[in-house]
Design an enzyme around this catalytic site. Structure first.
Site, mmCIF file in Angstrom:
data_model
loop_
_atom_site.group_PDB
_atom_site.id
_atom_site.type_symbol
_atom_site.label_atom_id
_atom_site.label_comp_id
_atom_site.label_asym_id
_atom_site.label_seq_id
_atom_site.Cartn_x
_atom_site.Cartn_y
_atom_site.Cartn_z
ATOM 1 N N HIS A 1 30.788 61.807 89.623
ATOM 2 C CA HIS A 1 32.083 61.198 89.318
ATOM 3 C C HIS A 1 32.930 61.320 90.584
ATOM 4 C CE1 HIS A 1 30.993 62.899 85.305
ATOM 5 N NE2 HIS A 1 31.578 61.827 84.820
ATOM 6 N N ASP B 1 34.387 64.718 91.030
ATOM 7 C CA ASP B 1 33.457 65.821 91.312
ATOM 8 C C ASP B 1 33.352 66.017 92.813
ATOM 9 O OD1 ASP B 1 32.811 65.537 88.638
ATOM 10 O OD2 ASP B 1 30.928 64.497 89.037
ATOM 11 N N GLU C 1 27.275 54.097 78.860
ATOM 12 C CA GLU C 1 26.633 55.269 78.265
ATOM 13 C C GLU C 1 27.240 55.521 76.889
ATOM 14 O OE1 GLU C 1 26.539 58.758 80.772
ATOM 15 O OE2 GLU C 1 26.640 60.030 79.005
ATOM 16 N N GLU D 1 21.869 58.990 76.744
ATOM 17 C CA GLU D 1 21.829 60.451 76.804
ATOM 18 C C GLU D 1 21.266 61.007 75.494
ATOM 19 O OE1 GLU D 1 25.207 62.729 78.356
ATOM 20 O OE2 GLU D 1 24.801 64.196 76.788
ATOM 21 N N ASP E 1 20.300 59.977 80.685
ATOM 22 C CA ASP E 1 20.890 61.289 80.939
ATOM 23 C C ASP E 1 20.059 62.287 80.151
ATOM 24 O OD1 ASP E 1 22.754 60.415 82.691
ATOM 25 O OD2 ASP E 1 24.509 61.002 81.518
ATOM 26 N N ASP F 1 24.805 69.788 75.906
ATOM 27 C CA ASP F 1 24.249 69.456 77.229
ATOM 28 C C ASP F 1 23.294 70.536 77.752
ATOM 29 O OD1 ASP F 1 25.570 67.027 77.398
ATOM 30 O OD2 ASP F 1 27.262 67.823 78.543
ATOM 31 N N ASP G 1 21.888 65.501 82.971
ATOM 32 C CA ASP G 1 23.270 65.732 82.557
ATOM 33 C C ASP G 1 23.245 66.962 81.649
ATOM 34 O OD1 ASP G 1 25.887 65.616 82.063
ATOM 35 O OD2 ASP G 1 25.921 63.632 81.155
HETATM 36 C C1 XLS Z 1 30.024 63.259 78.809
HETATM 37 C C2 XLS Z 1 29.183 62.334 79.549
HETATM 38 C C3 XLS Z 1 29.519 62.176 81.015
HETATM 39 C C4 XLS Z 1 28.892 60.943 81.563
HETATM 40 C C5 XLS Z 1 29.414 60.493 82.877
HETATM 41 O O1 XLS Z 1 29.760 63.610 77.652
HETATM 42 O O2 XLS Z 1 27.859 62.714 79.349
HETATM 43 O O3 XLS Z 1 29.150 63.302 81.724
HETATM 44 O O4 XLS Z 1 27.503 61.082 81.674
HETATM 45 O O5 XLS Z 1 30.768 60.218 82.823
HETATM 46 CA CA CA Z 2 26.022 61.789 80.136
HETATM 47 CA CA CA Z 3 26.790 65.068 77.014
#
Ligand code: XLS
Ligand code: CA
Ligand code: CA
Length: 449
Positions: free
Chosen positions: A109, A112, A240, A276, A304, A317, A347
């Site tokens: 990001h 980051d 996403e 994800e 992800d 995560d 991720d």
């Molecule tokens: C948050 C998301 C974020 C995205 C990118 O839950 O997973 O990290 O992958 O903005």
């Molecule tokens: Ca993500």
């Molecule tokens: Ca997540």
């Protein structure tokens, strides 16, 4: 790629390049299954899997949770005098880590990589300064950018949304970030650009004009796409999905919802899905369900890679470790033709109480090994043929005769009903789905039998 990046400062001096040592190794800092150069089917493991390290979890997150302060005291941040010094150190640490791990890609990001400044212009300047450094490090190490994105959710100004904010001035501020993040992504040769709409949703419908927000979100995405294409960006845009958290409801709820949204607003030629695993679970789906759904629409893009905790329903995560899940995921990905611009982006974050510097390596090694096994099993599913052939046979009646006519749209309902009437009830449809048998076959592959 160089063996490992020895930058000005070394942040993981005790850790050398992570090598493949095979399943018998008891070295926690070695791969047991991920053998980058090994061929699986027609491609090398590394080219199938295209691993990426997530900048935010690995180098920014500090173990803070709603009940306690930081437990990960990052040496690249603690010793720095200014936020830009910290950003620079963090980047040295990131490239050292990624190279020693042997991942080919990373994802970031804007915030980051570079801190927000006192004005949009200063924030942009910070990002470009760090982009220049990242470009040099990419060249020195061979590490590539999988995708970039903008953080449109942390700052309080986005509490009511970014592109869907009820105040136009916030939408315009979101644009300053997206424009700069797209520029940085292009400068770094990024293969994708991701939108995750964490605050693009609502906390309550009592104060929300849902149609206006969705129209505004689409308008914003169209503008971003047009800008990036004008600047020569050839990569993929990703949406996403995530159903909720931080909002009560997010418009990119799940893959099927995003597909409908993209098609409704004419964005389906440029945008694909970044799926994800943990978000799939939050939407009440399996990871593989989301992958197959995207692939069926021709919109599968990237992954992800992580896992949730099915018992508590949070976005935990965690690093992926289930071979069963990675096997089904890689099977879906291979069936979809494999990755093109996308990859497996971890991720995922180490736990709050994983406080050794080596834990970050060990976590990634486990995730990479889990996907390497998943890939081998998926390849076995394809080469053995039992499961794909069963599925093919199950639908064979649509490949010939009246079934083929139906599939091609050559029958109307009256003709179809006549075929049914002529066939009569008999034993039609009383055919086993063989689920348990196929599950047993898959378990056999998992045990390597
Ligand atoms: C948050 C998301 C974020 C995205 C990118 O839950 O997973 O990290 O992958 O903005
Ligand atoms: Ca993500
Ligand atoms: Ca997540």
């Amino acid at each position: 790629m160089t063996d490992f990046y020895a930058g000005e400062k070394e942040y993981f001096p005790k850790i050398k390049k992570i090598n493949y040592e095979g399943p018998k190794s008891d070295n926690p800092l070695a791969f047991k299954y991920y053998d980058a150069e090994k061929k699986v089917g027609k491609k090398k493991m590394k080219d199938h899997l295209r691993f990426a390290v997530a900048y935010w979890h690995s180098f920014c997150a500090d173990g803070t949770d709603p009940f306690g302060s930081a437990t990960h005291i990052h040496p690249w941040i603690s010793g720095a005098k200014t936020p830009m010094d910290a950003a620079s150190n963090k980047m040295d640490a990131a490239f050292e880590f990624i190279t020693k791990l042997g991942a080919e890609f990373y994802a970031f990001h804007d915030r980051d990589m570079a801190p927000e400044g006192a004005s949009p212009a200063e924030s942009e300047k910070n990002l470009f300064t760090m982009t220049a450094k990242a470009k040099k490090l990419q060249k020195a190490t061979g590490v590539k950018l999988l995708w970039g994105t903008a953080n449109l959710f942390s700052n309080p100004r986005f509490m009511n949304g970014a592109a869907t904010n009820p105040e136009f001035s916030v939408v315009a501020l979101a644009a300053t970030q997206v424009k700069a993040a797209i520029d940085a992504t292009i400068e770094l040769g990024g293969q994708g650009y991701t939108f995750w709409g964490g605050r693009e949703g609502y906390m309550s419908l009592i104060n929300t004009d849902l149609k206006k927000e969705k129209d505004n979100l689409a308008r914003f995405l169209i503008m971003a796409r047009d800008y990036a294409r004008k600047q020569g960006f050839k990569g993929a845009f990703y949406i996403e999905p995530k159903p909720m958290e931080p909002s009560k409801h997010q418009y990119d709820f799940d893959t099927e919802t995003v597909i409908g949204f993209l098609r409704y607003y004419g964005l389906d030629n440029d945008f694909r899905l970044n799926i994800e695993a943990n978000h799939a679970e939050l939407a009440g789906h399996d990871f593989v369900h989301e992958l197959e759904t995207a692939a069926a629409a021709g919109l599968f893009g990237s992954v992800d890679a992580n896992r949730g905790d099915t018992m508590n329903g949070w976005d935990t995560d965690q690093f992926p470790i289930s071979y069963y899940e990675t096997a089904l995921a890689m099977n879906a990905i291979l069936k979809a033709g494999g990755f093109t611009t996308g990859g497996l982006n971890f991720d995922a974050k180490i736990r709050r109480n994983s406080v050794d510097l080596s834990d970050l390596f060990i976590a990634h090694i486990g995730g990479m090994d889990a996907f390497a096994i998943g890939l081998e099993i998926a390849n076995r599913i394809a080469s053995d043929g039992v499961i794909p052939n069963f599925i093919k046979k199950r639908y064979a009646s649509f490949s010939a005769g009246d079934g083929a006519k139906f599939a091609k749209g050559e029958l109307d309902l009256e003709q179809l009903a006549k075929i049914g009437t002529d066939a009569g009830y008999g034993n039609t449809g009383i055919t086993s789905g063989k689920q348990e048998y196929l599950e047993n076959v898959l378990n056999g592959y998992l045990l390597g039998l």
